[in-house]
Write an enzyme that holds these catalytic residues in place. Sequence first.
Site, PDB file in Angstrom:
ATOM      1  N   THR A   1       0.826  -1.219   0.000  1.00 22.63           N
ATOM      2  CA  THR A   1       0.000   0.000   0.000  1.00 22.63           C
ATOM      3  C   THR A   1       0.853   1.259   0.000  1.00 22.63           C
ATOM      4  OG1 THR A   1      -1.713  -1.184   1.220  1.00 22.63           O
ATOM      5  CG2 THR A   1      -1.816   1.202   1.293  1.00 22.63           C
TER       6      THR A   1
ATOM      7  N   GLY B   1       2.720  -2.878   8.282  1.00 21.05           N
ATOM      8  CA  GLY B   1       3.000  -3.135   9.687  1.00 21.05           C
ATOM      9  C   GLY B   1       4.475  -3.395   9.907  1.00 21.05           C
TER      10      GLY B   1
ATOM     11  N   GLU C   1      -6.194  -5.839   4.177  1.00 20.33           N
ATOM     12  CA  GLU C   1      -6.264  -6.970   3.233  1.00 20.33           C
ATOM     13  C   GLU C   1      -7.401  -6.767   2.250  1.00 20.33           C
ATOM     14  OE1 GLU C   1      -3.455  -8.583   4.221  1.00 20.33           O
ATOM     15  OE2 GLU C   1      -3.623  -8.910   2.071  1.00 20.33           O
TER      16      GLU C   1
HETATM   17  C1  LIG Z   1      -3.659 -14.274  12.745  1.00 28.98           C
HETATM   18  C2  LIG Z   1      -4.205 -12.994  12.258  1.00 28.98           C
HETATM   19  C3  LIG Z   1      -3.259 -12.392  11.358  1.00 28.98           C
HETATM   20  C4  LIG Z   1      -3.854 -11.519  10.391  1.00 28.98           C
HETATM   21  C5  LIG Z   1      -2.876 -10.430  10.174  1.00 28.98           C
HETATM   22  C6  LIG Z   1      -3.526  -9.289   9.438  1.00 28.98           C
HETATM   23  C7  LIG Z   1      -2.878  -7.999   9.819  1.00 28.98           C
HETATM   24  C8  LIG Z   1      -3.259  -6.939   8.867  1.00 28.98           C
HETATM   25  C9  LIG Z   1      -2.503  -7.094   7.577  1.00 28.98           C
HETATM   26  C10 LIG Z   1      -2.893  -6.063   6.584  1.00 28.98           C
HETATM   27  C11 LIG Z   1      -2.008  -6.177   5.403  1.00 28.98           C
HETATM   28  C12 LIG Z   1      -2.517  -5.510   4.205  1.00 28.98           C
HETATM   29  O1  LIG Z   1      -3.484  -4.807   4.232  1.00 28.98           O
HETATM   30  S1  LIG Z   1      -1.636  -5.896   2.834  1.00 28.98           S
HETATM   31  C13 LIG Z   1      -2.359  -4.959   1.564  1.00 28.98           C
HETATM   32  C14 LIG Z   1      -3.734  -5.512   1.205  1.00 28.98           C
HETATM   33  N1  LIG Z   1      -4.185  -4.880  -0.021  1.00 28.98           N
HETATM   34  C15 LIG Z   1      -5.167  -5.359  -0.727  1.00 28.98           C
HETATM   35  O2  LIG Z   1      -5.861  -6.316  -0.378  1.00 28.98           O
HETATM   36  C16 LIG Z   1      -5.382  -4.654  -2.059  1.00 28.98           C
HETATM   37  C17 LIG Z   1      -6.800  -4.864  -2.544  1.00 28.98           C
HETATM   38  N2  LIG Z   1      -6.836  -4.685  -3.992  1.00 28.98           N
HETATM   39  C18 LIG Z   1      -6.685  -5.815  -4.800  1.00 28.98           C
HETATM   40  O3  LIG Z   1      -6.550  -6.944  -4.345  1.00 28.98           O
HETATM   41  C19 LIG Z   1      -6.739  -5.555  -6.299  1.00 28.98           C
HETATM   42  O4  LIG Z   1      -6.383  -4.235  -6.592  1.00 28.98           O
HETATM   43  C20 LIG Z   1      -8.151  -5.821  -6.830  1.00 28.98           C
HETATM   44  C21 LIG Z   1      -8.507  -7.280  -6.610  1.00 28.98           C
HETATM   45  C22 LIG Z   1      -9.172  -4.917  -6.139  1.00 28.98           C
HETATM   46  C23 LIG Z   1      -8.164  -5.494  -8.319  1.00 28.98           C
HETATM   47  O5  LIG Z   1      -7.216  -6.370  -8.904  1.00 28.98           O
HETATM   48  P1  LIG Z   1      -6.706  -5.978 -10.336  1.00 28.98           P
HETATM   49  O6  LIG Z   1      -5.732  -6.976 -10.738  1.00 28.98           O
HETATM   50  O7  LIG Z   1      -6.306  -4.557 -10.318  1.00 28.98           O
HETATM   51  O8  LIG Z   1      -7.964  -6.049 -11.279  1.00 28.98           O
HETATM   52  P2  LIG Z   1      -9.097  -7.130 -11.447  1.00 28.98           P
HETATM   53  O9  LIG Z   1      -9.492  -7.062 -12.867  1.00 28.98           O
HETATM   54  O10 LIG Z   1     -10.153  -6.936 -10.402  1.00 28.98           O
HETATM   55  O11 LIG Z   1      -8.405  -8.542 -11.162  1.00 28.98           O
HETATM   56  C24 LIG Z   1      -7.651  -9.127 -12.209  1.00 28.98           C
HETATM   57  C25 LIG Z   1      -7.762 -10.606 -12.021  1.00 28.98           C
HETATM   58  O12 LIG Z   1      -7.042 -10.964 -10.841  1.00 28.98           O
HETATM   59  C26 LIG Z   1      -7.900 -11.731  -9.998  1.00 28.98           C
HETATM   60  N3  LIG Z   1      -7.489 -11.478  -8.641  1.00 28.98           N
HETATM   61  C27 LIG Z   1      -7.520 -10.293  -8.023  1.00 28.98           C
HETATM   62  N4  LIG Z   1      -7.051 -10.432  -6.762  1.00 28.98           N
HETATM   63  C28 LIG Z   1      -6.725 -11.745  -6.607  1.00 28.98           C
HETATM   64  C29 LIG Z   1      -6.188 -12.506  -5.523  1.00 28.98           C
HETATM   65  N5  LIG Z   1      -5.895 -11.980  -4.330  1.00 28.98           N
HETATM   66  N6  LIG Z   1      -5.961 -13.818  -5.715  1.00 28.98           N
HETATM   67  C30 LIG Z   1      -6.260 -14.378  -6.927  1.00 28.98           C
HETATM   68  N7  LIG Z   1      -6.784 -13.711  -7.994  1.00 28.98           N
HETATM   69  C31 LIG Z   1      -7.006 -12.392  -7.811  1.00 28.98           C
HETATM   70  C32 LIG Z   1      -9.281 -11.256 -10.315  1.00 28.98           C
HETATM   71  O13 LIG Z   1     -10.238 -12.237  -9.937  1.00 28.98           O
HETATM   72  C33 LIG Z   1      -9.182 -11.096 -11.826  1.00 28.98           C
HETATM   73  O14 LIG Z   1      -9.229 -12.391 -12.360  1.00 28.98           O
HETATM   74  P3  LIG Z   1      -9.968 -12.607 -13.793  1.00 28.98           P
HETATM   75  O15 LIG Z   1     -11.396 -12.170 -13.549  1.00 28.98           O
HETATM   76  O16 LIG Z   1      -9.246 -11.717 -14.753  1.00 28.98           O
HETATM   77  O17 LIG Z   1      -9.817 -14.065 -14.040  1.00 28.98           O
HETATM   78  C1  LIG Z   2      -4.236  -1.295  10.542  1.00 25.96           C
HETATM   79  C2  LIG Z   2      -3.816  -1.394   9.102  1.00 25.96           C
HETATM   80  C3  LIG Z   2      -2.740  -2.209   8.761  1.00 25.96           C
HETATM   81  C4  LIG Z   2      -2.318  -2.279   7.430  1.00 25.96           C
HETATM   82  N1  LIG Z   2      -1.225  -3.063   7.124  1.00 25.96           N
HETATM   83  C5  LIG Z   2      -0.787  -3.076   5.842  1.00 25.96           C
HETATM   84  C6  LIG Z   2       0.381  -3.830   5.500  1.00 25.96           C
HETATM   85  O1  LIG Z   2       0.991  -4.462   6.346  1.00 25.96           O
HETATM   86  N2  LIG Z   2       0.819  -3.802   4.214  1.00 25.96           N
HETATM   87  C7  LIG Z   2       0.153  -3.104   3.236  1.00 25.96           C
HETATM   88  O2  LIG Z   2       0.598  -3.110   2.091  1.00 25.96           O
HETATM   89  N3  LIG Z   2      -0.988  -2.400   3.522  1.00 25.96           N
HETATM   90  C8  LIG Z   2      -1.461  -2.371   4.801  1.00 25.96           C
HETATM   91  N4  LIG Z   2      -2.594  -1.665   5.103  1.00 25.96           N
HETATM   92  C9  LIG Z   2      -3.272  -0.913   4.050  1.00 25.96           C
HETATM   93  C10 LIG Z   2      -4.584  -1.563   3.628  1.00 25.96           C
HETATM   94  O3  LIG Z   2      -4.327  -2.732   2.920  1.00 25.96           O
HETATM   95  C11 LIG Z   2      -5.366  -0.570   2.781  1.00 25.96           C
HETATM   96  O4  LIG Z   2      -5.761   0.476   3.611  1.00 25.96           O
HETATM   97  C12 LIG Z   2      -6.588  -1.240   2.162  1.00 25.96           C
HETATM   98  O5  LIG Z   2      -6.178  -2.093   1.122  1.00 25.96           O
HETATM   99  C13 LIG Z   2      -7.606  -0.225   1.613  1.00 25.96           C
HETATM  100  O6  LIG Z   2      -7.006   0.616   0.654  1.00 25.96           O
HETATM  101  P1  LIG Z   2      -7.099   2.211   0.842  1.00 25.96           P
HETATM  102  O7  LIG Z   2      -6.697   2.526   2.224  1.00 25.96           O
HETATM  103  O8  LIG Z   2      -6.362   2.821  -0.296  1.00 25.96           O
HETATM  104  O9  LIG Z   2      -8.624   2.562   0.709  1.00 25.96           O
HETATM  105  P2  LIG Z   2      -9.351   3.147  -0.611  1.00 25.96           P
HETATM  106  O10 LIG Z   2      -9.334   2.106  -1.663  1.00 25.96           O
HETATM  107  O11 LIG Z   2      -8.828   4.479  -0.919  1.00 25.96           O
HETATM  108  O12 LIG Z   2     -10.850   3.217  -0.048  1.00 25.96           O
HETATM  109  C14 LIG Z   2     -11.497   4.459   0.178  1.00 25.96           C
HETATM  110  C15 LIG Z   2     -12.947   4.300  -0.232  1.00 25.96           C
HETATM  111  O13 LIG Z   2     -13.010   4.098  -1.649  1.00 25.96           O
HETATM  112  C16 LIG Z   2     -13.811   2.979  -1.960  1.00 25.96           C
HETATM  113  N5  LIG Z   2     -13.313   2.318  -3.174  1.00 25.96           N
HETATM  114  C17 LIG Z   2     -12.020   2.187  -3.542  1.00 25.96           C
HETATM  115  N6  LIG Z   2     -11.923   1.502  -4.704  1.00 25.96           N
HETATM  116  C18 LIG Z   2     -13.204   1.202  -5.062  1.00 25.96           C
HETATM  117  C19 LIG Z   2     -13.776   0.486  -6.159  1.00 25.96           C
HETATM  118  N7  LIG Z   2     -13.020  -0.041  -7.129  1.00 25.96           N
HETATM  119  N8  LIG Z   2     -15.118   0.357  -6.193  1.00 25.96           N
HETATM  120  C20 LIG Z   2     -15.885   0.872  -5.219  1.00 25.96           C
HETATM  121  N9  LIG Z   2     -15.406   1.559  -4.163  1.00 25.96           N
HETATM  122  C21 LIG Z   2     -14.086   1.714  -4.087  1.00 25.96           C
HETATM  123  C22 LIG Z   2     -13.638   2.058  -0.756  1.00 25.96           C
HETATM  124  O14 LIG Z   2     -14.746   1.157  -0.655  1.00 25.96           O
HETATM  125  C23 LIG Z   2     -13.592   3.040   0.404  1.00 25.96           C
HETATM  126  O15 LIG Z   2     -14.904   3.323   0.839  1.00 25.96           O
HETATM  127  C24 LIG Z   2      -3.020  -1.561   6.431  1.00 25.96           C
HETATM  128  C25 LIG Z   2      -4.116  -0.757   6.771  1.00 25.96           C
HETATM  129  C26 LIG Z   2      -4.523  -0.672   8.097  1.00 25.96           C
HETATM  130  C27 LIG Z   2      -5.689   0.183   8.451  1.00 25.96           C
END
Ligand SMILES: CCCCCCCCCCCC(=O)SCCNC(=O)CCNC(=O)[C@H](O)C(C)(C)COP(=O)(O)OP(=O)(O)OC[C@H]1O[C@@H](n2cnc3c(N)ncnc32)[C@H](O)[C@@H]1OP(=O)(O)O
Ligand SMILES: Cc1cc2nc3c(=O)[nH]c(=O)nc-3n(C[C@H](O)[C@H](O)[C@H](O)COP(=O)(O)OP(=O)(O)OC[C@H]3O[C@@H](n4cnc5c(N)ncnc54)[C@H](O)[C@@H]3O)c2cc1C
Length: 632
Positions: free
Chosen positions: A107, A146, A389
Amino acid sequence: MQKTFKNEKILFAEPLFQCDGLAGFTRSELYENAIHRTLRINQLKKEHNWTQEDFDIAIRCLNYEVGFVIHLSMFIPAIERLATDDQKAKWLPLAESYRILGTYAQTELGHGTNLMALETTATFDPRTDEFVLRTPQLSSMKWWPGSLGKTATHAIVLAQLIIGNKNYGMNPFMVQLRSLEDHMPLPGIIVGDIGAKLGANSNDNGFLILNDVRIPRENMLARNSKVTKDGRYIQTSTNKANYATMVLVRLSIIRWAEDTIKNGSLIAIRYSAVRRQSSLQAGGPEMQVLDYQTQQYKIFPSLAASYALFFTYEAMMKEYEIAYAQIMRGNNQLLGQIHGQLSGLKAFASDLVTYELEMCRRSCGGHGYLKASVVGETLLHTLPLVTVEGDNTVMYLQCARYLLKQIAKALAGQDVDEPTSYLKKDILSYTCPVQKGEHCTNPNYLLKIYTQRAHSAIASVARQLQFDLESGKDQSSAFNNNLVSLVQAAKAHCQLCLMKNFVESVSALERTCSENLASVLRQLCLYFGLHGIVTASGEFLESEAIGLQQLEWIKAEELKSLAAIRPNAVALVDAFDLHDQTVMSALGRYDGNAYQHLFEAAKREPMNQTQVPPAYYKYLRDLIKGQPLAKL
Ligand SMILES: CCCCCCCCCCCC(=O)SCCNC(=O)CCNC(=O)[C@H](O)C(C)(C)COP(=O)(O)OP(=O)(O)OC[C@H]1O[C@@H](n2cnc3c(N)ncnc32)[C@H](O)[C@@H]1OP(=O)(O)O
Ligand SMILES: Cc1cc2nc3c(=O)[nH]c(=O)nc-3n(C[C@H](O)[C@H](O)[C@H](O)COP(=O)(O)OP(=O)(O)OC[C@H]3O[C@@H](n4cnc5c(N)ncnc54)[C@H](O)[C@@H]3O)c2cc1C
């Protein structure tokens, strides 16, 4: 409910793990305490030959209030999923022995959801066989990861791979951030903590600026794609495989949600059993507030959700393990299914528990607003789950996208995945199954209603999208025009999954457990089903799965269910087998002495360590004595 942690006594014998004292800690103290705890648990693991599962349960017993959460839950799993065998051989031993401390840096300040738009770049330099990492502008800096702020020596940085003038999309790169000698940031690295959060302040979520940081070519984690020495990009698996770590963490978040709602419902139910307030008979004895129907209506949903999420986590863990084993053998057939399922269920589980935790907090009256009740702290600690996530809305949309594909296959007569097999049924073949009496008191019949409602929601939005496209809207306008319905369809599918897992798990348990236990679990499952229909009754009516008459019967049965659960409510939360030190709540102790524990906690309040507060001498004394105040 939770594998009883046979080592609880060892863990909680140590003051370090006695949680009362955390209130009043500064951020630095919380941060240090968390690191100290993880490393001490590691020592206990070695001293007592604990398994990895024991280690994981110890972390859960401390409500993840420990250090290195991202190192353990993302950095190491990302190496396992994104690195080649040679890279694993190099990095895993260092990470598992804490010789390097990692984070998952994806992120950015400007982008979290939209990974395609991430701005960090990794440009291949063939002259030196290196990648040059850059966060080109303010919005590009990594922000949130984190442990990034003060702890991580290394990060898996997700960056756009640039070779020549071509962008090959987001790829993972191992980047060292700090010296292993003196922990100072390396040249080109600007790193720090992003500041205090609503909760989880023991975690140093950080920012990272990369100013032309050079790393060797072998630092690109190359399981799914690699760059050759002469600059050729070779993709060995689908790019989606680089998303694999997120799928695992979404599964972990379902477990996290289950753990927090168990804490919340335990506190609320135990406190409601000891709290006596008012009476329904004039002059009668004060009642246990747990006997008020409204109190049951407020907190039994969290009890039912605890069991529903437990069963769903168990089912999804099995589904994930099958999919992951295939993916690691290069067969991505189940990737779409597991991504669609876990995106939706992570969102649904975290939405459900954040709502129900607030109801648990409210049900404790004024004491629910004290930190010593812990239910508010638990809510604050759980709030990020609706965002991390993957923001829940975005996750529901990913699930909906999967469901649209599945219903298109079903309508074309093709095979569909097991979780969406109900879409093969002819939507017109559903009959309204619910008649008075037996139909409203049998979870299997309720399951039919959930199935029809989910099928109807998915079919309806698919039809509307088709209509919009045929009436000339382009793809993105048609989609944006139906996002709310798409989210609704995903929620309907997820709620069906929870109900299905609950019903199937109870019927499996019935074959081995006592009839007494089976009837209690059946009752709770029935209640979960009835309550889910009542709270989303508009959608169930809209799907024609039920009519107004059936809804009336179902609402009546739901209220009857409350009374049926009441005698077993305390036993059902005791069955979580959670140690007082895990729950940490003055209101939810096993001995039920809430008032005594509240007063003990108040006496520990730092402000009470002196009778007369310093402010007295600065401000109050002259005021009270009527003397003029000095200019403030
Ligand atoms: C013990 C407790 C501890 C727990 C510990 C937890 C502590 C907190 C940790 C927090 C850590 C974080 O937040 S880490 C950061 C997390 N960030 C996120 O999750 C980012 C969310 N955004 C995304 O995942 C992506 O941007 C999407 C999915 C919204 C859009 O993906 P895109 O690639 O740009 O576009 P899109 O056309 O939607 O997707 C392309 C193709 O990829 C596929 N695809 C998309 N994502 C995935 C995926 N994850 N896995 C497989 N396939 C995927 C789609 O189905 C699609 O397939 P097809 O239809 O083409 O076949
Ligand atoms: C406590 C904490 C720990 C984290 N740890 C990590 C980490 O370890 N590593 C890491 O990489 N990231 C981490 N993150 C980041 C986290 O993964 C992102 O905050 C999360 O993926 C959401 O993205 P954003 O913050 O950009 O929200 P945004 O996507 O900007 O969301 C803002 C608003 O826009 C809307 N929106 C955005 N896109 C769309 C769409 N396509 N369609 C409709 N609505 C949409 C959302 O629903 C939301 O209401 C952490 C966040 C927190 C709060």
